[in-house]
Scaffold this active site. Structure first.
Site, PDB file in Angstrom:
ATOM      1  N   GLU A   1      76.901   4.493  68.423  1.00 31.86           N
ATOM      2  CA  GLU A   1      76.037   4.966  67.351  1.00 31.86           C
ATOM      3  C   GLU A   1      76.927   5.137  66.135  1.00 31.86           C
ATOM      4  O   GLU A   1      77.853   5.943  66.138  1.00 31.86           O
ATOM      5  CB  GLU A   1      75.403   6.297  67.772  1.00 31.86           C
ATOM      6  CG  GLU A   1      74.326   6.782  66.824  1.00 31.86           C
ATOM      7  CD  GLU A   1      73.694   8.081  67.337  1.00 31.86           C
ATOM      8  OE1 GLU A   1      73.487   8.208  68.560  1.00 31.86           O
ATOM      9  OE2 GLU A   1      73.445   8.962  66.505  1.00 31.86           O
TER      10      GLU A   1
ATOM     11  N   ASP B   1      72.934  17.832  60.732  1.00 25.98           N
ATOM     12  CA  ASP B   1      74.289  17.797  61.271  1.00 25.98           C
ATOM     13  C   ASP B   1      75.087  19.065  60.998  1.00 25.98           C
ATOM     14  O   ASP B   1      74.997  19.664  59.931  1.00 25.98           O
ATOM     15  CB  ASP B   1      75.037  16.590  60.702  1.00 25.98           C
ATOM     16  CG  ASP B   1      74.529  15.294  61.305  1.00 25.98           C
ATOM     17  OD1 ASP B   1      74.511  15.203  62.542  1.00 25.98           O
ATOM     18  OD2 ASP B   1      74.108  14.408  60.537  1.00 25.98           O
TER      19      ASP B   1
END
Ligand SMILES: Cc1ncc(COP(=O)(O)O)c(C=O)c1O
Lengths: 398, 254
Positions: free
Chosen positions: B45, B56
């Site tokens: 990824e 995040d």
């Protein structure tokens, strides 16, 4: 509330092509739940009774509508100031935090988070949390913690925890990022009180409705003073756009009332240090909604600059993006320097020290041409105590 | 092979490693892709660094900041993948935020991404209904697989929607949190993994967020087709010895 038509939010959260909700799945349950209930709960009789009585007895509403003789003479028209600076805590922000805290209680949330730039929304959130006995955490950029120190002290005094946002330009955008991340981490017990007419649907509409008391009062007060409820112009500064949305709300469908936004040009539109979103921005997604924002061709968000922490934001609420796009609202930029001059002027000529944010709305009067018969209402969104350090430094460096 | 075929062929124990393009140095990307492939990871990824990555934690935020400072742009990223594709055929899934695609032009993005060898995308802030209405046809046109996220708070109805729309795998977010947490897997999480496993979804499931060592990786694999490791990998990357640090990190997992 009168029904608005043309500029009302659609069922799925859009103003024209702006708005919507572009959020990661981690936020979906909370935001969908809020969307389902915000209208119903806020229109219930017991909510309205509590909301109205707090606005009256705790906030001190209605806020006065004051005819400024000096400004009227200077600009050759009748200029009224809507005195949101006289609200408890010193700005319009508390109209929204009262509404949202009542909602949060009814949703069974006991932990409240907020972002703040100028600290006015943080103080207003800390205040209602103290009042209702809820835990309060306010995210604030490190740069803003330094330049709005008096408000940081007030939040602590009120029992809130102020957490610094240390990424990016360490200002409002970054504080908003941190608040959103906190909400992802604490989805079940926490309500996020967004302080402006930004974010994913239903926030822009919810905040606008809670702030719409500003224009509701303006109409009554102006009718009382002049016999005509509708001014020729309503002027407000725009960061995310909550005081402007509240001041515009009941005039949106009255097209004869011109709607004017003052945005922060920072050190100048082309200086590379500006927050003039309507000029420098393009369509994109920030903080969960589609709107105008300052960004690179790769979609990276550009760090804004304004001397005013509350306008130092690279986006604009989706309602305003739509009003600008359709020509319903017009935007004028004011620089840091022009805002300071306008702040000094009102202080020395009217004995009112406005917030630096508000000073941008005052500053653009110089760029406008009025007729003798024009009635202008300017939203004096907040008071300037928090900015005295910034101004003293500025004057010392002259 | 498609991403989905890759997962289904192996069936279990899939290791999907996340790295941020352009980190730690601009040119690290190709080395990292190739050496992850050498270490036998099943999927990669590749994060497209974003200025404001809302989902995040600090590790990925900071790696993204560094990558952007290093000068990484989407065009450079596409070039790097093109280069890596001369060496590795490990499926690459690009992960980023909606605004990046929007500004680049969604169709232009998909077309170039497909040409350079990106097989799938994860864009956490594209809502499923918008994808279905505006983009599904384009994704199909460019053979681009997509994975939607589910969390412990996602209703069964939405899990089914994610199952129907995901063409690569379902991204099972292990807890309601941002990336980068490093605790153990709790009983509540296990119950959630079991609940999802029992739904007999058509899409394979990979568990991500907070998978950071052998124990959490193995536990995640017990309840799904495999796991995604991100922040822990970024933390383990040594700019002085990229290949060495990758080798020891991957072997610490399995
Ligand atoms: C006094 C004052 N006016 C205006 C603003 C700008 O916010 P908005 O555009 O949401 O009214 C702020 C924000 O902090 C503020 O404190």
């Amino acid at each position: 509330m009168t029904a608005i038509s043309k500029y009302a939010v659609s069922e799925d959260g859009y103003y024209g092509e702006f708005g919507g909700r572009f959020i990661p799945e981690m936020l979906y349950a909370n935001i969908e739940n809020l969307r389902k209930v915000y209208l119903e709960i806020s229109q219930e009789a017991d909510f309205q009774i509590e909301f109205q009585s707090l606005l009256r007895d705790y906030v001190g509403r209605p806020s006065p509508l004051y005819l400024s003789k000096k400004l009227s003479i200077k600009h050759g028209a009748s200029i009224y100031l809507k005195r949101e600076d006289l609200n408890h805590t010193g700005a319009h922000k508390i109209n929204n935090t009262i509404g949202q805290i009542l909602l949060a209680q009814r949703l069974g949330k006991h932990r409240i988070i907020a972002e703040t730039g100028a600290g006015q929304h943080g103080v207003a959130t800390a205040t209602v949390c103290a009042l209702m006995g809820l835990d309060c955490i306010v995210y604030m950029g490190e740069v803003d913690i330094a330049r709005q120190a008096p408000n940081v002290a007030r939040m602590r005094m009120l029992g809130a925890e102020v957490r610094p946002a240390t990424s990016g330009s360490k200002t409002l955008k970054d504080a908003t990022n941190e608040a959103i991340r906190d909400w992802i981490n604490n989805a079940e017990d926490t309500h996020y009180i967004i302080g402006s007419a930004i974010g994913p649907h239903p926030y822009p509409d919810m905040v606008t409705r809670f702030q719409s008391v500003i224009s509701e009062e303006i109409k009554l007060q102006l009718e009382d003073k002049t016999g005509n409820a509708y001014p020729d112009y309503v002027i407000a500064c725009v960061g995310g756009g909550s005081n402007a949305a509240g001041a515009f709300y009941h005039f949106l469908d009255h097209e004869k009332t011109k709607l004017i936004l003052a945005e922060a040009a920072g050190e100048g539109i082309d200086s590379g240090r500006s927050a003039a979103t309507s000029i420098l921005g393009t369509k994109g997604v920030i903080h969960g909604c589609k709107t105008l924002l300052m960004q690179t061709s790769d979609g990276q968000i550009v760090e804004p600059h304004s001397i005013s922490a509350g306008l130092d934001y690279p986006g604009i609420g989706p309602l305003h993006a739509h009003l600008i796009d359709t020509g319903r609202a017009t935007v004028y930029p004011a620089t840091d320097e022009e805002a300071i001059q306008a702040m000094l002027y009102l202080s020395r000529e009217e004995g009112i020290i406005p917030a630096l944010e508000t000073a941008h709305a005052l500053a653009i009067l110089d760029q406008m041409k009025f007729k003798e018969s024009d009635t202008i209402v300017l939203c004096l969104s907040g008071r300037g105590d928090k900015d005295l350090n910034t101004i003293m430094n500025y004057l010392d460096n002259q | 092979m498609t991403i989905r075929q890759t997962i289904l062929k192996k069936g279990k124990g899939i290791l999907n490693v996340y790295c941020t393009a352009g980190y730690p140095t601009l040119d690290s990307t190709v080395t990292i892709l190739n050496s992850l492939s050498d270490q036998g990871v099943d999927l990669i990824e590749l994060g497209m660094p974003y200025s404001d990555p809302l989902a995040d934690g600090t590790t990925i935020q900071e790696s993204s900041q560094v990558a952007l400072k290093n000068g990484l742009s989407l065009d450079i990223l596409f070039d790097q993948i093109r280069q890596a594709r001369e060496y590795t055929q490990t499926p690459i899934i690009a992960m980023g935020y909606y605004n990046q695609m929007l500004q680049y032009g969604v169709e232009r993005f998909l077309s170039i991404a497909h040409d350079v060898g990106i097989q799938g995308l994860i864009i956490p802030d594209i809502p499923m209904d918008i994808y279905e209405r505006d983009y599904q046809v384009l994704f199909e046109k460019y053979n681009m697989e997509i994975s939607f996220l589910i969390t412990p708070l996602t209703s069964d109805l939405r899990v089914q929607q994610a199952d129907r729309l995901s063409t690569a795998f379902i991204y099972v977010v292990s807890q309601t949190s941002i990336t980068g947490k490093s605790g153990e897997i709790s009983d509540a999480q296990k119950q959630y993994f079991e609940r999802i496993a029992a739904m007999n979804l058509e899409s394979p499931r990979l568990i991500g967020f907070g998978i950071h060592d052998r124990a959490t990786y193995e536990q995640a694999c017990n309840y799904s087709h495999g796991a995604i490791v991100g922040s822990a990998f970024i933390r383990a990357l040594d700019a002085e010895d990229v290949e060495g640090s990758i080798e020891s990190f991957v072997s610490s997992l399995r």
